[in-house]
Design a protein around this motif. Structure first.
Motif, mmCIF file in Angstrom:
data_model
loop_
_atom_site.group_PDB
_atom_site.id
_atom_site.type_symbol
_atom_site.label_atom_id
_atom_site.label_comp_id
_atom_site.label_asym_id
_atom_site.label_seq_id
_atom_site.Cartn_x
_atom_site.Cartn_y
_atom_site.Cartn_z
ATOM 1 N N LEU A 59 0.829 -1.201 0.000
ATOM 2 C CA LEU A 59 0.000 0.000 0.000
ATOM 3 C C LEU A 59 0.866 1.256 0.000
ATOM 4 N N VAL A 60 1.908 1.264 0.839
ATOM 5 C CA VAL A 60 2.802 2.431 0.914
ATOM 6 C C VAL A 60 3.574 2.607 -0.394
ATOM 7 N N LEU A 61 4.132 1.508 -0.917
ATOM 8 C CA LEU A 61 4.923 1.594 -2.142
ATOM 9 C C LEU A 61 4.062 1.992 -3.343
ATOM 10 N N SER A 62 2.876 1.421 -3.443
ATOM 11 C CA SER A 62 2.013 1.764 -4.575
ATOM 12 C C SER A 62 1.509 3.196 -4.481
ATOM 13 N N ALA A 63 1.307 3.707 -3.251
ATOM 14 C CA ALA A 63 0.901 5.104 -3.085
ATOM 15 C C ALA A 63 1.982 6.039 -3.623
ATOM 16 N N ALA A 64 3.238 5.703 -3.323
ATOM 17 C CA ALA A 64 4.347 6.522 -3.840
ATOM 18 C C ALA A 64 4.454 6.410 -5.362
ATOM 19 N N ALA A 65 4.317 5.186 -5.867
ATOM 20 C CA ALA A 65 4.439 4.974 -7.312
ATOM 21 C C ALA A 65 3.284 5.596 -8.080
ATOM 22 N N ALA A 66 2.114 5.736 -7.434
ATOM 23 C CA ALA A 66 0.936 6.268 -8.110
ATOM 24 C C ALA A 66 0.928 7.792 -8.190
ATOM 25 N N LEU A 67 1.817 8.461 -7.471
ATOM 26 C CA LEU A 67 1.806 9.928 -7.471
ATOM 27 C C LEU A 67 1.920 10.523 -8.875
ATOM 28 N N PRO A 68 2.833 10.039 -9.730
ATOM 29 C CA PRO A 68 2.890 10.613 -11.093
ATOM 30 C C PRO A 68 1.613 10.399 -11.897
ATOM 31 N N GLU A 69 0.790 9.418 -11.509
ATOM 32 C CA GLU A 69 -0.459 9.163 -12.218
ATOM 33 C C GLU A 69 -1.596 10.089 -11.757
ATOM 34 N N ALA A 70 -1.313 10.900 -10.721
ATOM 35 C CA ALA A 70 -2.307 11.850 -10.173
ATOM 36 C C ALA A 70 -3.655 11.179 -9.937
ATOM 37 N N PRO A 71 -3.701 10.201 -9.021
ATOM 38 C CA PRO A 71 -4.955 9.456 -8.816
ATOM 39 C C PRO A 71 -6.112 10.320 -8.351
ATOM 40 N N TRP A 72 -5.841 11.470 -7.733
ATOM 41 C CA TRP A 72 -6.904 12.352 -7.245
ATOM 42 C C TRP A 72 -7.650 13.045 -8.402
ATOM 43 N N SER A 73 -7.062 13.010 -9.598
ATOM 44 C CA SER A 73 -7.689 13.699 -10.727
ATOM 45 C C SER A 73 -8.346 12.746 -11.714
#
Length: 288
Positions: A177-191
């Motif tokens: 969960l922690v690693l995927s959260a960091a890796a997902a940042l460039p994908e801008a999951p909030w948008s």
């Protein structure tokens, strides 16, 4: 193993609309609370481990939890679920090959023959022409996912501390969960726009192949031997190919059927050879 096969179909649905690391993040965010409840219900505690084992856990999670899931979803953006099902079936043989190369385990001849037959089956299934163009890039990404899962298995065998399966699942999910959260940042999951179908597929992946798959696997493994359990891994690609046809309405080609037969036969032959190797000493000892 049927739930593992169904994960290929769920990943195909998710990959159509969501980037891989965001989907991986959502999977572990949904699965972790259920694992924590199971851990509390069974009274399982996290063991004390040396720093080296914690490093191995992070590497395992990066390879298995992140690498496998993200590469599988990325590959399924271009590869068919049917082709991916056949490639995922290589996992037990690739894992055995890694154990030979990295751990120095002594292979029996059946491994090399099984690998040759299985690879021939994969090439037959994924290289045959069809109406839809085959994506070698997608297939290679799926193969990379299988390699990542094999690295996960290898690293787990290098740990000094014996971690209960449920505790290991909780740790892998939390670190993932922690690693995927960091890796997902460039994908801008909030948008991103989250479709209902994709979210349902992720929820299915989190609760059925991940949580329920854990419960079924370890409950079954407690009742049969390791050799018999390893043979059951051959069910996964068959289930994935069947579900791809039923759920996704993908056409099953003769080449895919032949390739599945090669991979399935190779895994079963290798598993049976290992089973005979295990039972042979006990047989001779009893006779003596």
């Amino acid at each position: 193993m049927v739930t593992v096969g169904s994960a290929v179909v769920a990943s195909k649905i998710v990959a159509a609309t969501l980037p891989p690391f965001t989907a991986t993040l959502l999977r572990y965010a949904m699965a972790l609370p259920f694992f924590l409840v199971l851990m509390r219900w069974q009274g399982t505690r996290l063991p004390e481990m040396p720093r080296s084992d914690w490093v191995l856990l992070v590497l395992q999670s990066a390879a298995g939890a992140i690498g496998y899931t993200a590469l599988l979803m990325a590959g399924l953006r271009e590869a068919s679920a049917g082709d991916a099902a056949i490639i995922v079936g290589l996992l037990p043989l690739v894992s055995a090959l890694f154990a030979v190369l990295a751990l120095g385990e002594r292979p029996h001849g059946a491994l090399w023959l099984a690998l040759a037959v299985a690879l021939a089956g994969v090439l037959l299934a994924t290289g045959a022409g069809s109406e839809a163009a085959r994506s070698w890039r997608g297939n290679l990404l799926v193969l990379g996912a299988v390699v990542c899962e094999s690295v996960f298995i290898l690293l787990n065998r290098k740990m000094k501390t014996s971690v209960p399966p449920l505790a290991l699942s909780v740790l892998m999910t939390a670190i993932g969960l922690v690693l995927s959260a960091a890796a997902a940042l460039p994908e801008a999951p909030w948008s991103l726009a989250y479709g209902r179908t994709a979210l349902l597929a992720i929820a299915y992946y989190a609760l059925v192949p991940t949580v329920a798959g854990y419960l079924l696997w370890y409950a079954g493994a407690a009742r049969i031997g390791a050799a018999e359990a390893s043979l059951m891994t051959a069910v996964a690609p068959v289930a994935a190919l069947f579900l791809a046809a039923v759920v996704l309405h993908e056409p099953v080609t003769p080449a895919q059927l032949a390739g599945t037969g090669c991979v399935l036969g190779a895994v079963l032959a290798y598993g049976l050879a290992g089973r005979r190797a295990i039972s042979a000493p006990s047989t001779s000892k009893t006779a003596a």
